[in-house]
Scaffold this motif. Structure first.
Motif, PDB file in Angstrom:
ATOM      1  N   THR A  91     -12.722  17.116 -26.308  1.00  0.00           N
ATOM      2  CA  THR A  91     -13.652  17.927 -24.800  1.00  0.00           C
ATOM      3  C   THR A  91     -14.096  17.352 -24.262  1.00  0.00           C
ATOM      4  O   THR A  91     -14.641  18.189 -23.180  1.00  0.00           O
ATOM      5  N   LYS A  92     -13.849  16.001 -23.538  1.00  0.00           N
ATOM      6  CA  LYS A  92     -14.363  15.720 -22.215  1.00  0.00           C
ATOM      7  C   LYS A  92     -13.363  16.458 -21.299  1.00  0.00           C
ATOM      8  O   LYS A  92     -13.567  16.335 -20.033  1.00  0.00           O
ATOM      9  N   LEU A  93     -12.341  15.628 -21.632  1.00  0.00           N
ATOM     10  CA  LEU A  93     -10.668  16.054 -21.393  1.00  0.00           C
ATOM     11  C   LEU A  93     -11.115  17.583 -20.141  1.00  0.00           C
ATOM     12  O   LEU A  93     -11.058  18.568 -20.811  1.00  0.00           O
ATOM     13  N   PRO A  94     -10.632  17.823 -19.170  1.00  0.00           N
ATOM     14  CA  PRO A  94      -9.849  18.630 -18.808  1.00  0.00           C
ATOM     15  C   PRO A  94      -9.403  19.831 -19.471  1.00  0.00           C
ATOM     16  O   PRO A  94      -8.328  19.185 -20.108  1.00  0.00           O
ATOM     17  N   PRO A  95      -9.875  21.038 -19.152  1.00  0.00           N
ATOM     18  CA  PRO A  95      -9.333  21.778 -21.067  1.00  0.00           C
ATOM     19  C   PRO A  95      -7.688  22.275 -20.588  1.00  0.00           C
ATOM     20  O   PRO A  95      -6.890  21.716 -21.384  1.00  0.00           O
ATOM     21  N   GLN A  96      -7.277  21.812 -18.745  1.00  0.00           N
ATOM     22  CA  GLN A  96      -5.746  22.042 -18.590  1.00  0.00           C
ATOM     23  C   GLN A  96      -5.075  20.790 -19.109  1.00  0.00           C
ATOM     24  O   GLN A  96      -3.890  20.675 -19.499  1.00  0.00           O
ATOM     25  N   LEU A  97      -5.310  19.518 -19.764  1.00  0.00           N
ATOM     26  CA  LEU A  97      -5.371  18.322 -20.161  1.00  0.00           C
ATOM     27  C   LEU A  97      -5.573  18.497 -21.521  1.00  0.00           C
ATOM     28  O   LEU A  97      -4.303  17.840 -21.751  1.00  0.00           O
ATOM     29  N   GLN A  98      -6.132  18.709 -22.218  1.00  0.00           N
ATOM     30  CA  GLN A  98      -6.355  18.637 -23.787  1.00  0.00           C
ATOM     31  C   GLN A  98      -5.039  18.924 -24.430  1.00  0.00           C
ATOM     32  O   GLN A  98      -4.425  17.970 -25.378  1.00  0.00           O
ATOM     33  N   GLY A  99      -4.447  20.452 -24.178  1.00  0.00           N
ATOM     34  CA  GLY A  99      -3.166  21.203 -24.285  1.00  0.00           C
ATOM     35  C   GLY A  99      -1.801  19.630 -24.239  1.00  0.00           C
ATOM     36  O   GLY A  99      -1.463  19.292 -25.036  1.00  0.00           O
ATOM     37  N   VAL A 100      -1.874  19.253 -22.872  1.00  0.00           N
ATOM     38  CA  VAL A 100      -0.678  18.092 -22.390  1.00  0.00           C
ATOM     39  C   VAL A 100      -0.891  17.196 -23.635  1.00  0.00           C
ATOM     40  O   VAL A 100      -0.355  16.072 -24.081  1.00  0.00           O
ATOM     41  N   VAL A 101      -2.390  16.202 -23.839  1.00  0.00           N
ATOM     42  CA  VAL A 101      -2.631  15.357 -24.331  1.00  0.00           C
ATOM     43  C   VAL A 101      -2.541  15.567 -26.239  1.00  0.00           C
ATOM     44  O   VAL A 101      -1.345  14.194 -26.409  1.00  0.00           O
ATOM     45  N   LEU A 102      -2.839  16.827 -26.842  1.00  0.00           N
ATOM     46  CA  LEU A 102      -2.831  16.957 -27.962  1.00  0.00           C
ATOM     47  C   LEU A 102      -1.052  16.444 -28.716  1.00  0.00           C
ATOM     48  O   LEU A 102      -0.718  16.202 -29.768  1.00  0.00           O
ATOM     49  N   ALA A 103      -0.079  17.186 -27.063  1.00  0.00           N
ATOM     50  CA  ALA A 103       1.269  17.070 -27.728  1.00  0.00           C
ATOM     51  C   ALA A 103       2.021  15.725 -27.697  1.00  0.00           C
ATOM     52  O   ALA A 103       2.691  15.916 -28.616  1.00  0.00           O
TER      53      ALA A 103
END
Length: 419
Positions: free
Chosen positions: A238-250
């Protein structure tokens, strides 16, 4: 920097390997063939796994192949380990009746070649130039595809998280969450080096080796993390920018994001690991931060001034005293929702705790250094990342853990004889 980029990354990594690794390939082949192979024979058994033979030739071929793929570790040691695992996997696949068609093998080989931006024929040519037989690639692909099917069938149902576990991972239950372990590479971008940066970042995005990414970050990244090979500590998703969270989780471990455009820079992130944790992990509603601008960009003088100022500050409020009687434009303090914060600033803030400072970013076409200070975060319970994305990430992590434990048990039960 432009000159360095041009010299080091003027061609793709794998094509460069095909030319520069030729001597290393020959040297490796000679060293492995010298005494042991001459005495035992190239096709003599090097290892048996429950009676299944691994030859010296197979070891040599796999080591060369792993070198081309830039697999971390010593190629000889890793090749032996992987081939033993392959024999264990093949025995299981034969027992349960899983086979892989020639069409699927060809498709898998094509996919692997595509990761290096090569056609299958081009990839096979690179392998041949470096002494790797086509059958080595086919065997590698056949085992990988068959094992993927087996692991999915055996472990997938057990690995799927419950609704309560997804709630906890998303922070909706008031405790628990997901943490990610990332490495970063942030390259300054301007009109003069745009072509070189594009070439570099496209190639780094293809890397799967932790060591190779770390080496690139050490050499090319402008972020302070370059001193640690680009490696960042564990951080809450949740510390990451919202637009990066989904990218990282994938991402799977070792995979790298596509190049992400920032203001005056390009960023890439490599996933090293992911874990579930207990404790507070709430969605961030707002972030307060302050920016103080120092003329001179990333010049030694400006950076020295920035470090001196950073050492004198205890909180964001101290910046008002620093900026007193100066141009009002030198200090900017804001409170914004995460989605409203510029991406490069949001990425830097994700690494900071309250009252910590970053001197990574610049403005005004690299002519102004930004002293960035995190004042605080306001948290709230919320949906955060999509449930499906979080569930997939947790499932993947658990499947990998179950597979690893299963392989360890297979090795423990097997009769492995190394010659």
């Amino acid at each position: 920097m432009q000159q360095i980029l041009t010299q080091a990354f003027s061609v793709s990594l794998i094509r460069r390997f095909s030319r520069t690794a030729a001597a290393a390939t020959v040297a490796f082949a000679l060293s492995t063939a010298a005494t042991p192979l001459a005495a035992q024979g190239l096709f003599s058994p090097a290892v048996t796994v429950d009676g299944a033979v691994i030859t010296n030739y197979e070891l040599q071929q796999r080591a060369l192949f792993m070198g081309i793929l830039r697999t971390p570790g010593n190629p000889e040691i890793e090749a032996r380990k992987e081939l033993i695992n392959d024999r264990l996997k093949l025995a299981v696949l034969e027992e349960v009746g899983i086979t892989v068609s020639d069409e699927d093998i060809t498709a898998g080989m094509t996919e692997l070649a595509g990761r290096a931006n090569l056609s299958l024929n081009e990839f096979l040519t690179v392998l041949k130039q470096n002494g790797v037989d086509q059958e080595t690639l086919r065997d590698f692909t056949r085992v990988g595809l068959g094992w993927r099917d087996y692991v999915g069938g055996r472990f997938l149902a057990r690995a799927r998280p419950t609704e309560a576990e997804i709630d906890r991972a998303m922070g909706q239950a008031g405790s628990g969450g997901v943490q990610v372990l990332l490495s970063e590479l942030i390259v300054p971008l301007n009109a003069q080096n745009a072509a070189q940066v594009e070439d570099l970042t496209k190639q780094v995005a293809q890397l799967r080796s932790f060591d190779a990414f770390s080496s690139a970050a050490t050499q090319y990244s402008a972020a302070d993390s370059r001193n640690n090979g680009g490696r960042l500590p564990w951080m809450n998703l949740t510390k990451l920018p919202p637009q990066l969270q989904g990218v990282v989780l994938a991402l799977k471990p070792g995979e790298v994001t596509e190049p992400l455009p920032l203001q005056g820079a390009v960023a890439l992130f490599q996933m090293r690991d992911l874990r579930e944790v207990t404790g507070s992990s709430l969605k961030i509603a707002a972030i307060e931060y302050a920016s103080y601008f120092i003329p001179g960009g990333r010049s030694p003088e400006a950076l020295a001034q920035g470090r001196k100022i950073a050492d004198s500050l205890d909180s964001c409020d101290d910046l008002y005293g620093l900026a007193k009687d100066q141009d009002a434009s030198l200090l900017d303090r804001k409170t914004l929702q995460p989605s409203e914060i510029p991406k490069d600033i949001a990425i830097e803030l994700a690494k900071l705790d309250p009252n910590e400072i970053s001197l990574t970013l610049t403005r005004n076409q690299d002519q102004t250094l930004m002293l960035l200070m995190l004042c605080g975060r306001t948290a709230e319970l919320g949906e955060g990342e999509s449930r499906e994305t979080v569930a997939n990430a947790l499932t993947q992590q658990r499947v990998q853990s179950l597979e690893s434990s299963f392989l360890q048990q297979l090795r423990a039960d097997a009769l492995i004889v190394e010659k």
